[in-house]
Design an enzyme around this catalytic site. Structure first.
Site, PDB file in Angstrom:
ATOM      1  N   PRO A 157      -6.722   0.823   4.711  1.00 53.57           N
ATOM      2  CA  PRO A 157      -6.436   1.796   5.768  1.00 53.57           C
ATOM      3  C   PRO A 157      -6.477   1.163   7.171  1.00 53.57           C
ATOM      4  O   PRO A 157      -5.989   1.743   8.127  1.00 53.57           O
ATOM      5  CB  PRO A 157      -7.550   2.836   5.627  1.00 53.57           C
ATOM      6  CG  PRO A 157      -8.137   2.632   4.272  1.00 53.57           C
ATOM      7  CD  PRO A 157      -7.900   1.199   3.917  1.00 53.57           C
ATOM      8  N   GLU A 165     -16.528  -0.907  -1.184  1.00 51.26           N
ATOM      9  CA  GLU A 165     -16.495  -0.751   0.279  1.00 51.26           C
ATOM     10  C   GLU A 165     -15.572  -1.768   0.930  1.00 51.26           C
ATOM     11  O   GLU A 165     -15.557  -1.913   2.153  1.00 51.26           O
ATOM     12  CB  GLU A 165     -17.895  -0.884   0.872  1.00 51.26           C
ATOM     13  CG  GLU A 165     -18.947   0.039   0.278  1.00 51.26           C
ATOM     14  CD  GLU A 165     -18.472   1.479   0.145  1.00 51.26           C
ATOM     15  OE1 GLU A 165     -17.978   2.025   1.150  1.00 51.26           O
ATOM     16  OE2 GLU A 165     -18.589   2.045  -0.960  1.00 51.26           O
ATOM     17  N   ARG A 209      13.436  -1.323  -4.457  1.00 50.37           N
ATOM     18  CA  ARG A 209      14.702  -0.583  -4.452  1.00 50.37           C
ATOM     19  C   ARG A 209      15.641  -1.045  -3.335  1.00 50.37           C
ATOM     20  O   ARG A 209      16.818  -0.686  -3.332  1.00 50.37           O
ATOM     21  CB  ARG A 209      14.463   0.932  -4.405  1.00 50.37           C
ATOM     22  CG  ARG A 209      13.832   1.430  -3.136  1.00 50.37           C
ATOM     23  CD  ARG A 209      13.536   2.916  -3.216  1.00 50.37           C
ATOM     24  NE  ARG A 209      14.743   3.748  -3.137  1.00 50.37           N
ATOM     25  CZ  ARG A 209      15.469   3.930  -2.042  1.00 50.37           C
ATOM     26  NH1 ARG A 209      15.135   3.323  -0.916  1.00 50.37           N
ATOM     27  NH2 ARG A 209      16.518   4.706  -2.036  1.00 50.37           N
ATOM     28  N   ASP A 253      20.467   5.885   2.663  1.00 56.05           N
ATOM     29  CA  ASP A 253      19.297   6.744   2.638  1.00 56.05           C
ATOM     30  C   ASP A 253      18.932   7.315   3.989  1.00 56.05           C
ATOM     31  O   ASP A 253      19.212   6.743   5.017  1.00 56.05           O
ATOM     32  CB  ASP A 253      18.074   5.964   2.156  1.00 56.05           C
ATOM     33  CG  ASP A 253      18.177   5.661   0.694  1.00 56.05           C
ATOM     34  OD1 ASP A 253      19.086   6.203   0.057  1.00 56.05           O
ATOM     35  OD2 ASP A 253      17.353   4.878   0.214  1.00 56.05           O
TER      36      ASP A 253
HETATM   37  N1  4GX Z   1      -3.537   2.197   2.367  1.00 56.86           N
HETATM   38  N2  4GX Z   1      -7.706   1.933   0.195  1.00 56.86           N
HETATM   39  C1  4GX Z   1      -8.665  -0.360   0.140  1.00 56.86           C
HETATM   40  C2  4GX Z   1     -11.066  -0.723  -0.193  1.00 56.86           C
HETATM   41  C3  4GX Z   1     -11.557  -0.835   1.219  1.00 56.86           C
HETATM   42  C4  4GX Z   1     -12.642  -0.062   1.653  1.00 56.86           C
HETATM   43  C5  4GX Z   1     -13.080  -0.191   2.958  1.00 56.86           C
HETATM   44  C6  4GX Z   1     -11.407  -1.834   3.315  1.00 56.86           C
HETATM   45  C7  4GX Z   1     -12.468  -1.072   3.773  1.00 56.86           C
HETATM   46  C8  4GX Z   1      -5.483   2.264   1.356  1.00 56.86           C
HETATM   47  C9  4GX Z   1      -4.573   2.983   2.170  1.00 56.86           C
HETATM   48  C10 4GX Z   1      -6.800   2.737   0.898  1.00 56.86           C
HETATM   49  C11 4GX Z   1      -8.981   2.477  -0.220  1.00 56.86           C
HETATM   50  C12 4GX Z   1      -7.482   0.550  -0.217  1.00 56.86           C
HETATM   51  C13 4GX Z   1     -10.137   1.539   0.135  1.00 56.86           C
HETATM   52  N3  4GX Z   1     -10.963  -1.718   2.052  1.00 56.86           N
HETATM   53  N4  4GX Z   1      -4.915   1.085   1.110  1.00 56.86           N
HETATM   54  N5  4GX Z   1      -9.915   0.199  -0.365  1.00 56.86           N
HETATM   55  N6  4GX Z   1      -4.752   4.188   2.695  1.00 56.86           N
HETATM   56  O1  4GX Z   1      -7.119   3.876   1.141  1.00 56.86           O
HETATM   57  O2  4GX Z   1      -3.734   1.050   1.729  1.00 56.86           O
END
Ligand code: 4GX
Length: 252
Positions: free
Chosen positions: A88, A115, A153, A168
């Protein structure tokens, strides 16, 4: 194009990427998708991949050594592979980003759990961080699938010849017009007559107007960025006038 997915849950990828369009792209050899279990790269007897965070706090952090070993193993095959961490905290994924990635020949997608990963993985091995949106998943696996799907795609000859990715929505930055197929009348709800007229220029104009209307109502932010022709501006003026009359008729 090759995708290597680094994950603790390789089973998650077996079905979703092997159905339908991507399944055919794999059969035709247009894309290669391989999953690598990070646990297989842990050297200790119990193949431990996580540990408690330095400084304390809840949860577990993914250890640096197994991830370092799997990335170095892939890179020993192809030093030019690009490593992407799904998080995120990354750059927001978009159609534009998908197009950019589709010109790479080899992507390594690192899926985190718990985490997150030891910060040194980022510093030493990650080229790029991508987020698929502002929400929290249980791991990076579903995010990796979203990226692989959207990128694949766009590769030449992955989508059939009947449909080009070029056409698209998002490429012309408008939402798509409404589609209908048989029956003509479903529970009294009928298909717009114009689509049965056989008048192809009138149908094109109707579709463009519906696309503009939908974008104006739902995604005005896209409309602001769109490349609009004089004809589009005329249609938008009609849409605006029409919505004003509708408001008067509704007594709004
Ligand atoms: N877009 N996640 C990564 C592990 C994490 C936890 C804390 C860093 C800090 C996500 C998203 C996503 C969940 C992948 C937590 N990494 N990945 N994961 N939204 O939510 O790509």
């Amino acid at each position: 194009m090759r995708f290597d997915i680094l994950t603790l849950f390789p089973e998650m990828f077996s079905s979703p990427l092997r159905e339908s369009i991507l399944g055919r792209a794999i059969e035709k050899g247009l894309i290669h998708i391989r999953t690598l279990n990070i646990r297989d790269f842990a050297l200790d007897k119990h193949q431990i991949v996580d540990d408690t965070p330095y400084g304390g706090g809840q949860g577990m952090v993914m250890k640096v050594e197994p991830i370092a070993r799997v990335i170095e193993w892939v890179k020993s095959e192809n030093p030019s592979a690009r490593t992407i961490y799904l998080t995120p905290q990354g750059e927001q994924f978009s159609q534009e980003k998908a197009l950019e990635l589709s010109s790479s020949s080899h992507l390594i997608l690192l899926c985190g759990r718990y985490e997150g990963i030891d910060e040194r993985v980022r510093e030493l091995f990650v080229d790029e961080e991508i987020s698929i949106g502002d929400y929290v998943l249980t791991g990076g696996e579903l995010a990796a699938m979203v990226v692989i799907d959207a990128v694949s795609r766009l590769l030449p000859s992955v989508l059939g010849s009947d449909r080009s990715a070029e056409e698209d929505s998002f490429n012309n930055s408008l939402l798509e017009y409404p589609q209908f197929t048989r029956p003509f009348n479903f529970r009294g709800c009928c298909v717009p007559g114009i689509l049965l007229s056989g008048n192809h220029s009138a149908i094109s104009l109707w579709r463009r107007k519906e696309a503009l209307k939908r974008t104006w109502v739902r995604r005005p932010d896209l409309l602001a960025k769109a490349n609009l022709s004089d004809e589009d501006r005329g249609l938008l003026e009609e849409i605006l006038q029409q919505s004003k009359t509708d408001q008067v008729e509704d007594g709004a």
